[in-house]
Design a protein around this motif. Structure first.
Motif, mmCIF file in Angstrom:
data_model
loop_
_atom_site.group_PDB
_atom_site.id
_atom_site.type_symbol
_atom_site.label_atom_id
_atom_site.label_comp_id
_atom_site.label_asym_id
_atom_site.label_seq_id
_atom_site.Cartn_x
_atom_site.Cartn_y
_atom_site.Cartn_z
ATOM 1 N N LEU A 132 -51.730 -30.096 22.093
ATOM 2 C CA LEU A 132 -53.064 -30.431 22.588
ATOM 3 C C LEU A 132 -53.895 -29.160 22.772
ATOM 4 N N LEU A 133 -53.285 -28.130 23.366
ATOM 5 C CA LEU A 133 -53.998 -26.873 23.586
ATOM 6 C C LEU A 133 -54.362 -26.202 22.266
ATOM 7 N N LEU A 134 -53.446 -26.257 21.306
ATOM 8 C CA LEU A 134 -53.732 -25.646 20.010
ATOM 9 C C LEU A 134 -54.900 -26.347 19.319
ATOM 10 N N ALA A 135 -54.929 -27.674 19.392
ATOM 11 C CA ALA A 135 -56.041 -28.416 18.789
ATOM 12 C C ALA A 135 -57.366 -28.010 19.423
ATOM 13 N N ARG A 136 -57.372 -27.859 20.744
ATOM 14 C CA ARG A 136 -58.602 -27.447 21.431
ATOM 15 C C ARG A 136 -58.971 -26.012 21.056
ATOM 16 N N ALA A 137 -57.977 -25.147 20.925
ATOM 17 C CA ALA A 137 -58.253 -23.762 20.532
ATOM 18 C C ALA A 137 -58.875 -23.703 19.145
ATOM 19 N N HIS A 138 -58.343 -24.502 18.217
ATOM 20 C CA HIS A 138 -58.936 -24.545 16.875
ATOM 21 C C HIS A 138 -60.361 -25.087 16.924
ATOM 22 N N ILE A 145 -54.087 -11.063 22.503
ATOM 23 C CA ILE A 145 -53.176 -11.914 23.265
ATOM 24 C C ILE A 145 -51.868 -11.993 22.491
ATOM 25 N N VAL A 146 -50.792 -11.572 23.122
ATOM 26 C CA VAL A 146 -49.481 -11.583 22.475
ATOM 27 C C VAL A 146 -48.717 -12.797 22.990
ATOM 28 N N GLY A 147 -48.539 -13.780 22.130
ATOM 29 C CA GLY A 147 -47.861 -15.010 22.520
ATOM 30 C C GLY A 147 -48.812 -16.185 22.501
ATOM 31 N N ALA A 148 -48.331 -17.315 21.967
ATOM 32 C CA ALA A 148 -49.169 -18.513 21.873
ATOM 33 C C ALA A 148 -48.420 -19.726 22.406
ATOM 34 N N GLY A 149 -47.808 -19.542 23.579
ATOM 35 C CA GLY A 149 -47.258 -20.670 24.315
ATOM 36 C C GLY A 149 -48.331 -21.228 25.230
ATOM 37 N N HIS A 151 -43.471 -16.859 16.652
ATOM 38 C CA HIS A 151 -42.899 -18.155 16.300
ATOM 39 C C HIS A 151 -43.740 -18.835 15.213
ATOM 40 N N SER A 152 -43.129 -19.806 14.571
ATOM 41 C CA SER A 152 -43.803 -20.488 13.463
ATOM 42 C C SER A 152 -44.833 -21.503 13.933
ATOM 43 N N GLY A 153 -44.793 -21.864 15.193
ATOM 44 C CA GLY A 153 -45.742 -22.843 15.702
ATOM 45 C C GLY A 153 -45.520 -23.083 17.185
ATOM 46 N N THR A 154 -46.030 -24.181 17.673
ATOM 47 C CA THR A 154 -45.913 -24.515 19.087
ATOM 48 C C THR A 154 -44.473 -24.898 19.430
ATOM 49 N N ALA A 155 -44.219 -25.121 20.714
ATOM 50 C CA ALA A 155 -42.866 -25.393 21.211
ATOM 51 C C ALA A 155 -42.222 -26.549 20.443
#
Length: 606
Positions: free
Chosen positions: A147-153, A32-36, A59-63
């Motif tokens: 929120l999505l990143l926390a769930r992904a982790h 998956i290319v991109g983590a938006g 990018h260095s992190g989320t939006a």
């Protein structure tokens, strides 16, 4: 970050210290290319489905700022299915509490017009409430991505920020990418069975793989500033999601600018249009504060600048969302302005559409033909939302004209035209009627329930059509959602009761699974589903919904919307779209269901 992917290196290289170290190669099922919003949603779904995936983002992190914010009912339904819905509310504002769009000369100046939106108006509440168990909410993109990143982790998804794809290609078996760690400069290879480009409007995935686009780029230039300023005194009596500033002297599509509510009523996104021919806008903090104060109408307003960015409005959609083993989604596939609030919603729904297909194909339970359906279904949706967003902008241009504002006029001339609009002068009544007409057009921007919920997939290889046409629309298909169980439509919402609890029909089905909905006479279908599940290796739970069934249709809402008899059945896909429908019970339920399932899984096209 530790990776759960298999790794290898080229051991044939010399051990001579002057020879560069071999480049590490990571092998995975999906890159998956991109983590938006798109990439994170797909990362979660694939992790939940047990699919091996690697997500990289330059990018260095989320939006870092709110950006998108409207989260519509269909998207909340997706998050509800994923178990995320309840986590959204603490970082969101119900749009019914921001239920206006206000047009004024400034935040403290003369109000020109106002209309109810996002289902908050008295004439809209019932339509929105009947359409979905979920409500529309205002969720800042930075909060949503966190929120999505926390769930992904939580799901142990492998997500790597500061990792940029610098090259990507494919052959008939693999997608091959070179990724650079932007912190260390170290490069490594990724070999994946499939890749999904979720890398935004400047997608390297689309560029390197030669995806073709229809439409136009750089239609207009915009500047967005994230601000903190307490405007409660001027807004609480007219709560709105957007305050649209219209002043003499220009006829820009967005007037003099818009204030978008991020947090009522202290955080805002200020959008303004500019023409590079007139010079670049002042992007200094002092310049932004001065412009914000002019739109607010208070020369010494206490404004804090949190972020400043420039961007361009595009009208582009990929001709095809698939190129061999590579797919596009989100802003990489459809590029358009934020008007109508359709962007991030379509991103989430793109990921929701393809995730279960990846899972079934990679596990061998579906043929790779199934993946063709992704573009067949989502590309027309992408085109529709691009067209809708652009049309919404064009509709906005008419308002300055009606008010009598035009480029180059003096303030006195402009405000005189506005005064005349509210007068008894000859022609003023006709102008007010035209103003009403133009304001009503804005409903197609903010109350487009049919566009948000009424997606219908036609011509998809993942749908077993029954030879009947989709039902004709009884009302405006942009403004109103008309549920149907025709194959290719989303499963309609209806309230039912199960073991003393109220549930939506959308809640009945198991997350990530097909489901067969039957009625009172569904016994033979239950037995058929057992046989077919074993035959194809795909679980097909059966749910009886109807009068005194386990899922009791106590309000008779389901019977009014199901469009099947008590002996009929609906096969529902994991993304909650109808895959097959049998109005009544066929003479051979097992054979009919098996044929439908094999068709949806792509096996009858061999």
């Amino acid at each position: 970050m530790a990776s759960n992917q298999s790794k290898e290196s080229d051991s044939s290289l010399s051990n001579d210290p002057t020879t560069p170290a071999p480049m590490e190669t990571i092998e995975t099922d999906v890159l998956i290319v991109g983590a938006g919003v798109t990439g994170l949603t797909l990362s979660i779904l694939l992790a939940d489905y047990g699919v091996k995936a690697l997500t990289v983002a330059k990018h260095s992190g989320t939006a870092p700022s709110p950006r998108a914010h409207i989260t519509n009912q269909r998207t909340v339904e997706v998050f509800r299915d994923m178990g995320i819905e309840e986590a959204l509310y603490p970082v969101s504002t119900p749009l019914t509490s921001l239920g206006n769009c206000v047009m004024a000369t400034s935040m403290t100046g003369r109000e020109v017009a106002r209309y109810s939106c996002y289902g908050a108006g008295a004439g809209q509440l019932s339509d929105f409430a009947k359409a979905s168990p979920c409500e529309m909410i205002n969720t800042p993109q930075n909060e949503l991505e966190e929120l999505l990143l926390a769930r992904a982790h939580q799901e142990k998804a492998d997500i790597r920020f500061n990792n940029e794809v610098v090259h990507i290609e494919q052959d008939d078996k693999w997608v091959l990418a070179t990724v650079q760690d932007r912190v260390t400069g170290v490069e490594y290879k990724v070999r994946a069975k499939y890749a999904y480009g979720a890398d935004g409007g400047r997608s390297i995935t689309a560029e390197k793989l030669g995806f073709k686009f229809n439409g136009d780029a750089a239609l207009m230039n915009m500047m967005t500033c994230w601000l903190e300023v307490d405007l409660t005194k001027y807004t609480a009596h007219r709560p709105a999601c957007m305050y649209w500033m219209l002043r003499p002297g220009n006829a820009f599509w967005v007037g003099s600018g818009t204030f978008i509510t991020v947090k009522p009523f202290t955080e805002w996104l200020m959008n303004r249009q500019y023409d590079p021919a007139d010079g670049e806008p002042d992007m200094s903090e002092a310049g932004v504060i001065a412009y914000a104060r002019s739109l607010i109408g208070i020369p010494d307003a206490d404004v804090r600048v949190k972020d400043i960015s420039k961007w361009q409005v595009n009208k582009m959609v990929a001709e095809d969302y698939r190129c061999g083993r590579v797919f596009l989604g989100g802003d990489a596939a459809h590029r358009h302005p934020p008007a109508s609030g359709l962007g991030s919603n379509t991103c989430v729904q793109d990921a929701y559409n393809i995730a279960w297909k990846f899972a079934l194909v990679l596990s061998g339970r579906a043929h790779y033909n199934l993946l063709d359906s992704y573009g067949q279904e989502r590309q027309p949706v992408g085109k529709q939302i691009v067209d809708s967003a652009i049309q919404a902008l064009y509709n906005m241009t008419r308002l300055p004209e009606v008010l009598g504002f035009r480029p180059g006029q003096s303030q006195e001339e402009g405000y005189k035209a506005l005064e005349d609009l509210a007068s008894d002068e000859p022609g003023a009544e006709e102008r007010r009627a035209e103003l009403d007409e133009v304001v009503n057009l804005q409903n197609r921007r903010s109350n487009a329930l049919g566009v948000q919920l009424g997606q219908r997939y036609s011509g998809s290889c993942a749908v077993a059509y029954d030879g009947t046409p989709f039902p004709d629309y009884q009302r405006d298909s942009t403004l109103y959602y008309e549920p149907t169980t025709h194959p290719g439509a989303c499963l309609p919402h209806a309230w039912v009761e199960h073991e003393g609890r109220r549930l939506s029909t959308l809640d009945v089905l198991k997350y990530g699974s097909f489901g067969l909905i039957v009625g009172i006479g569904g016994g033979p279908f239950e037995r058929a589903a057992e046989v077919v599940s074993k035959e194809v290796g795909v679980e097909i739970p059966v749910y009886a919904i109807g009068y005194r069934c386990p899922y009791d249709d106590v309000l008779r809402e389901w019977s009014a919307r199901s469009e099947i008899s008590d002996r009929g059945a609906l096969l529902v896909r994991p993304d909650r779209f109808i895959a097959w429908r049998s109005f009544s019970r066929p003479s051979h339920p097992t054979g009919a269901l098996l044929s439908a399932v094999r068709h949806v899984l792509g096996f009858d096209m061999l």
